[in-house]
Scaffold this motif. Structure first.
Motif, mmCIF file in Angstrom:
data_model
loop_
_atom_site.group_PDB
_atom_site.id
_atom_site.type_symbol
_atom_site.label_atom_id
_atom_site.label_comp_id
_atom_site.label_asym_id
_atom_site.label_seq_id
_atom_site.Cartn_x
_atom_site.Cartn_y
_atom_site.Cartn_z
ATOM 1 N N PRO A 149 -5.105 1.015 16.606
ATOM 2 C CA PRO A 149 -6.578 0.973 16.669
ATOM 3 C C PRO A 149 -7.188 2.364 16.545
ATOM 4 N N ARG A 150 -8.456 2.372 16.196
ATOM 5 C CA ARG A 150 -9.247 3.610 16.092
ATOM 6 C C ARG A 150 -8.609 4.534 15.042
ATOM 7 N N GLY A 151 -9.010 5.785 15.065
ATOM 8 C CA GLY A 151 -8.454 6.739 14.116
ATOM 9 C C GLY A 151 -8.877 6.454 12.690
ATOM 10 N N LEU A 152 -7.984 6.691 11.747
ATOM 11 C CA LEU A 152 -8.283 6.552 10.326
ATOM 12 C C LEU A 152 -8.637 5.113 9.986
ATOM 13 N N ASP A 153 -9.712 4.950 9.231
ATOM 14 C CA ASP A 153 -10.157 3.623 8.809
ATOM 15 C C ASP A 153 -9.013 2.881 8.107
ATOM 16 N N ARG A 154 -8.881 1.588 8.384
ATOM 17 C CA ARG A 154 -7.807 0.803 7.780
ATOM 18 C C ARG A 154 -7.870 0.833 6.258
ATOM 19 N N ARG A 155 -9.071 0.877 5.689
ATOM 20 C CA ARG A 155 -9.184 0.929 4.231
ATOM 21 C C ARG A 155 -8.595 2.223 3.681
ATOM 22 N N ASP A 156 -8.774 3.320 4.405
ATOM 23 C CA ASP A 156 -8.184 4.592 3.977
ATOM 24 C C ASP A 156 -6.663 4.541 4.077
ATOM 25 N N ARG A 157 -6.147 3.896 5.102
ATOM 26 C CA ARG A 157 -4.701 3.760 5.228
ATOM 27 C C ARG A 157 -4.138 2.975 4.040
ATOM 28 N N GLU A 158 -4.836 1.920 3.650
ATOM 29 C CA GLU A 158 -4.355 1.102 2.541
ATOM 30 C C GLU A 158 -4.472 1.832 1.205
ATOM 31 N N ALA B 105 -2.641 -3.055 -2.500
ATOM 32 C CA ALA B 105 -3.844 -3.237 -3.316
ATOM 33 C C ALA B 105 -4.619 -4.456 -2.820
ATOM 34 N N ARG B 106 -3.912 -5.547 -2.577
ATOM 35 C CA ARG B 106 -4.581 -6.756 -2.084
ATOM 36 C C ARG B 106 -5.159 -6.547 -0.687
ATOM 37 N N ARG B 107 -4.405 -5.821 0.122
ATOM 38 C CA ARG B 107 -4.893 -5.621 1.487
ATOM 39 C C ARG B 107 -6.148 -4.747 1.497
ATOM 40 N N PHE B 108 -6.174 -3.697 0.672
ATOM 41 C CA PHE B 108 -7.391 -2.893 0.570
ATOM 42 C C PHE B 108 -8.549 -3.757 0.084
ATOM 43 N N ALA B 109 -8.301 -4.556 -0.946
ATOM 44 C CA ALA B 109 -9.363 -5.394 -1.508
ATOM 45 C C ALA B 109 -9.915 -6.361 -0.462
ATOM 46 N N GLN B 110 -9.041 -6.887 0.392
ATOM 47 C CA GLN B 110 -9.490 -7.796 1.444
ATOM 48 C C GLN B 110 -10.350 -7.066 2.472
ATOM 49 N N LEU B 111 -9.931 -5.875 2.856
ATOM 50 C CA LEU B 111 -10.668 -5.115 3.869
ATOM 51 C C LEU B 111 -11.992 -4.586 3.324
ATOM 52 N N ALA C 151 -4.460 2.804 -13.722
ATOM 53 C CA ALA C 151 -4.495 4.178 -14.256
ATOM 54 C C ALA C 151 -3.858 5.214 -13.344
ATOM 55 N N GLY C 152 -3.408 4.826 -12.165
ATOM 56 C CA GLY C 152 -2.818 5.779 -11.234
ATOM 57 C C GLY C 152 -3.837 6.309 -10.253
ATOM 58 N N PRO C 153 -3.387 7.082 -9.256
ATOM 59 C CA PRO C 153 -4.280 7.572 -8.204
ATOM 60 C C PRO C 153 -5.373 8.516 -8.683
ATOM 61 N N GLY C 154 -5.246 9.056 -9.904
ATOM 62 C CA GLY C 154 -6.283 9.934 -10.431
ATOM 63 C C GLY C 154 -7.474 9.193 -10.987
ATOM 64 N N ALA C 155 -7.466 7.861 -10.948
ATOM 65 C CA ALA C 155 -8.568 7.056 -11.479
ATOM 66 C C ALA C 155 -9.836 7.267 -10.653
ATOM 67 N N ASP C 156 -10.961 6.867 -11.198
ATOM 68 C CA ASP C 156 -12.242 6.932 -10.491
ATOM 69 C C ASP C 156 -12.215 5.938 -9.335
ATOM 70 N N LEU C 157 -12.314 6.440 -8.117
ATOM 71 C CA LEU C 157 -12.237 5.599 -6.924
ATOM 72 C C LEU C 157 -13.595 5.372 -6.273
ATOM 73 N N GLY C 158 -14.629 5.932 -6.847
ATOM 74 C CA GLY C 158 -15.972 5.606 -6.411
ATOM 75 C C GLY C 158 -16.595 6.490 -5.360
ATOM 76 N N THR C 159 -15.780 7.095 -4.472
ATOM 77 C CA THR C 159 -16.329 7.948 -3.417
ATOM 78 C C THR C 159 -15.494 9.206 -3.256
ATOM 79 N N ALA C 160 -16.132 10.263 -2.748
ATOM 80 C CA ALA C 160 -15.423 11.520 -2.496
ATOM 81 C C ALA C 160 -14.378 11.342 -1.409
ATOM 82 N N ARG C 161 -14.648 10.461 -0.460
ATOM 83 C CA ARG C 161 -13.691 10.223 0.627
ATOM 84 C C ARG C 161 -12.390 9.635 0.082
ATOM 85 N N ARG C 162 -12.500 8.591 -0.726
ATOM 86 C CA ARG C 162 -11.297 7.993 -1.308
ATOM 87 C C ARG C 162 -10.560 8.983 -2.198
ATOM 88 N N ARG C 163 -11.322 9.779 -2.948
ATOM 89 C CA ARG C 163 -10.707 10.774 -3.822
ATOM 90 C C ARG C 163 -9.877 11.768 -3.000
#
Length: 359
Positions: free
Chosen positions: A225-234, A254-260, A273-285
């Motif tokens: 619990p707490r700490g790093l957001d589950r979406r960031d972990r995924e 991938a499915r678990r992130f999409a669900q969260l 495209a790999g982890p260098g793809a556009d992820l939408g936010t600076a945090r995800r990047r």
């Protein structure tokens, strides 16, 4: 206990205070070390220490290699040991290129399924230790080991990455559930409700003590619990799995992130495209970039600036991220080298992950 001190605290050169924020991860990291180094059936302690030291050297973790070399006298050279050392090179440097022939080579050298599982667990665990140590040193403001970067192979292009649910088949002989010991049954039931029918768990339960520690550690990292957001972990787990070429783990996370996140876009972008793809936010990047750097260059300097400024993570959240990256160095290598994914005959969104442990 085999070790009377915490190995990671010693190697990272930092106080345990921050690590004990995640007390269960702290305890089970050392528990996994002790379980994997104390086995005596089939794979003696001296061979285990030599194998772990070799894996650490391949991963560019010189201090970790010295730790393992100090645990036992060097074993006499043999064709059996040489086969395990070659297996370490595969797991550490090019796990996505593994195939059933590599398990067959160990069998031909005289190693049984329990030995192969124990050796694979140990080698993969060393890659976890190397990345955890590197991340902690960066958090403590200490220099990286900064030696020559390991020569990791590229991910295999043989299987496409997918959001679809996959099954997994073992190359190594699995435990017959009808002949499992009471201890094996207990650990399977603790690990996952469906573990008694999972080829992955029925392979790992050959080394029952190591599986117990590993399952508890995985839960403590991914579901705390707490700490790093589950979406960031995924996202981190997905980025690591994509870089390492683990099609199965990438699909799961991938499915678990999409669900969260209720959004398939970033996960699909990484798969395609790999982890260098556009992820939408600076945090995800920032999270994905750090995950890739720690995965591929664990002995090189790590810059935490983007995590702190662009992602807004504090040190406890960065600790969670380091744990995730480290544990997927371990998880990916087991999934890639002990078996392979396949499309199930009846694919459903409710398919259980081989890596999904009870919370």
């Amino acid at each position: 206990m085999f070790a009377t001190y915490d190995v990671i605290d010693t190697l990272a050169g930092t106080p345990a205070t921050l690590r004990t924020y995640r007390e269960k991860a702290y305890v089970h990291t050392q528990g996994a070390h002790d379980a994997l180094l104390t086995g005596t059936d089939g794979l003696p302690r001296a061979e285990r220490a030599e194998l772990a030291a070799h894996a650490a050297e391949l991963d560019g973790a010189r201090a970790l290699a010295a730790h393992y070399r100090g645990l036992a006298p060097a074993p006499a050279p043999s064709s059996r040991l040489a086969a395990l050392l070659r297996h370490a090179e595969l797991l550490v440097l090019a796990p996505a290129t593994a195939g059933p022939k590599d398990i067959a080579a160990l069998t031909e050298a005289g190693w049984g399924a329990p030995d192969v599982v124990a050796a694979s667990q140990l080698i993969a665990f060393v890659t976890y230790q190397a990345r955890l140590t590197a991340g902690l040193r960066a958090l403590g403001g200490l220099p990286a080991e900064d030696g020559e970067a390991p020569a990791y192979g590229v991910a295999s292009e043989g299987r496409p990455f997918t959001l679809d649910a996959l099954a997994w088949d073992a190359w190594v002989e699995t435990v017959d559930i009808d002949r499992a010991t009471p201890e094996q049954i207990a650990v399977l039931e603790e690990s996952l409700p469906t573990a008694k029918t999972s080829p992955y768990y029925l392979a790992l339960v050959h080394d029952v003590t190591a599986l117990r520690e590993r399952s508890r550690l995985y839960n403590a990292i991914m579901y705390a619990p707490r700490g790093l957001d589950r979406r960031d972990r995924e996202i981190a787990a997905l980025a690591v799995s994509r870089v390492n070429g683990c099609v199965y783990c990438a699909s799961v996370h991938a499915r678990r992130f999409a669900q969260l996140a209720k959004d398939t876009g970033p996960a699909r972008a990484i798969l395609d495209a790999g982890p260098g793809a556009d992820l939408g936010t600076a945090r995800r990047r920032a999270v994905a970039d750090f995950a890739v750097r720690l995965t591929r260059e664990p002995n090189q300097p790590l810059d935490l600036t983007a995590l702190r400024t662009d992602a807004g993570l504090d040190d406890t959240e960065i600790l969670d991220l380091v744990h995730v990256v480290a544990v997927f160095a371990w998880a990916n290598r087991l999934m890639l080298t002990l078996g392979e994914p396949r499309i199930p005959a009846e694919s459903t969104e409710s398919t259980e992950s081989a890596e999904e442990h009870s919370a």
